[in-house]
Design an enzyme around this catalytic site. Structure first.
Site, mmCIF file in Angstrom:
data_model
loop_
_atom_site.group_PDB
_atom_site.id
_atom_site.type_symbol
_atom_site.label_atom_id
_atom_site.label_comp_id
_atom_site.label_asym_id
_atom_site.label_seq_id
_atom_site.Cartn_x
_atom_site.Cartn_y
_atom_site.Cartn_z
ATOM 1 N N HIS A 50 -145.266 -44.967 12.862
ATOM 2 C CA HIS A 50 -144.427 -45.304 13.997
ATOM 3 C C HIS A 50 -145.320 -45.748 15.152
ATOM 4 O O HIS A 50 -146.545 -45.569 15.127
ATOM 5 C CB HIS A 50 -143.556 -44.108 14.413
ATOM 6 C CG HIS A 50 -144.325 -42.920 14.903
ATOM 7 N ND1 HIS A 50 -144.512 -41.786 14.157
ATOM 8 C CD2 HIS A 50 -144.961 -42.697 16.076
ATOM 9 C CE1 HIS A 50 -145.224 -40.914 14.839
ATOM 10 N NE2 HIS A 50 -145.517 -41.441 16.009
HETATM 11 P P1 TYD Z 1 -142.735 -36.977 13.093
HETATM 12 O O1 TYD Z 1 -142.759 -37.766 14.344
HETATM 13 O O2 TYD Z 1 -142.006 -37.516 11.901
HETATM 14 O O3 TYD Z 1 -144.208 -36.636 12.650
HETATM 15 P P2 TYD Z 1 -145.386 -37.670 12.287
HETATM 16 O O4 TYD Z 1 -145.053 -38.961 12.957
HETATM 17 O O5 TYD Z 1 -146.580 -37.014 12.847
HETATM 18 O O6 TYD Z 1 -145.439 -37.815 10.830
HETATM 19 O O7 TYD Z 1 -142.150 -35.548 13.458
HETATM 20 C C1 TYD Z 1 -141.590 -34.668 12.498
HETATM 21 C C2 TYD Z 1 -140.420 -33.939 13.128
HETATM 22 O O8 TYD Z 1 -140.839 -33.133 14.241
HETATM 23 C C3 TYD Z 1 -139.370 -34.901 13.670
HETATM 24 O O9 TYD Z 1 -138.095 -34.349 13.362
HETATM 25 C C4 TYD Z 1 -139.571 -34.877 15.161
HETATM 26 C C5 TYD Z 1 -140.140 -33.492 15.411
HETATM 27 N N1 TYD Z 1 -141.078 -33.434 16.565
HETATM 28 C C6 TYD Z 1 -140.730 -32.722 17.694
HETATM 29 O O10 TYD Z 1 -139.633 -32.148 17.797
HETATM 30 N N2 TYD Z 1 -141.624 -32.655 18.726
HETATM 31 C C7 TYD Z 1 -142.827 -33.256 18.671
HETATM 32 O O11 TYD Z 1 -143.622 -33.160 19.629
HETATM 33 C C8 TYD Z 1 -143.178 -34.005 17.488
HETATM 34 C C9 TYD Z 1 -144.492 -34.727 17.389
HETATM 35 C C10 TYD Z 1 -142.267 -34.051 16.469
#
Ligand code: TYD
Length: 133
Positions: A50
């Site tokens: 992302h």
């Molecule tokens: P995600 O953004 O998919 O993780 P990455 O991009 O690192 O693979 O995040 C996983 C889940 O956690 C998603 O449901 C969003 C949640 N999240 C939060 O609630 N707070 C945060 O600070 C982060 C980074 C993720």
């Protein structure tokens, strides 16, 4: 200009072991509003995929290693993070992927804003379109 902007933190360690200090608007180039960390990553898992419209982050592999791919819509660059005293600065509108997490990897991320799903671009084609603007 390189996409890979590494910040080397001063090592405050001594013969007792390591110590690194992180301060917002000092050795971290923004006000730190949020810290999260990724650990116990399952074998073969890649994360990220992302970009953020308006978020700056610094990622520090405080234990183990992982490989970052950054993409500005025109070029892609990768870097192995494997040192607790080095942070990768990630500006807004940079697509990021994290690969090759080592078993013991603890990846800590400092962010300039609270979590906001509306700030994410999770579709690569949408990112490419937005990055051309
Ligand atoms: P995600 O953004 O998919 O993780 P990455 O991009 O690192 O693979 O995040 C996983 C889940 O956690 C998603 O449901 C969003 C949640 N999240 C939060 O609630 N707070 C945060 O600070 C982060 C980074 C993720």
């Amino acid at each position: 200009m390189s996409l890979i902007n590494l910040i080397e933190f001063k090592s405050l360690g001594d013969d007792r072991g390591g110590l690194v200090s992180l301060e917002g608007n000092n050795n971290i180039p923004f006000d730190i509003k949020r810290v999260y960390y990724i650990f116990n990553t399952k074998d073969g898992v890649s994360r990220g995929f992302h970009a953020h419209k308006d978020l700056q982050q610094v990622a520090i592999c405080i234990k183990g290693s992982c490989r970052f791919l950054l993409d500005d819509g025109q070029k892609k660059e990768t870097v192995l993070l494997d040192r607790a005293n080095v942070g990768l600065y990630i500006d807004s509108m940079k697509w990021r992927e994290m690969h090759d997490f080592s078993e013991e990897c603890v990846l800590m991320v400092l962010a300039s804003h609270h979590y906001d799903e509306a700030d994410y671009i999770r579709d690569y084609n949408e990112f490419l379109m937005a990055s051309k603007k």
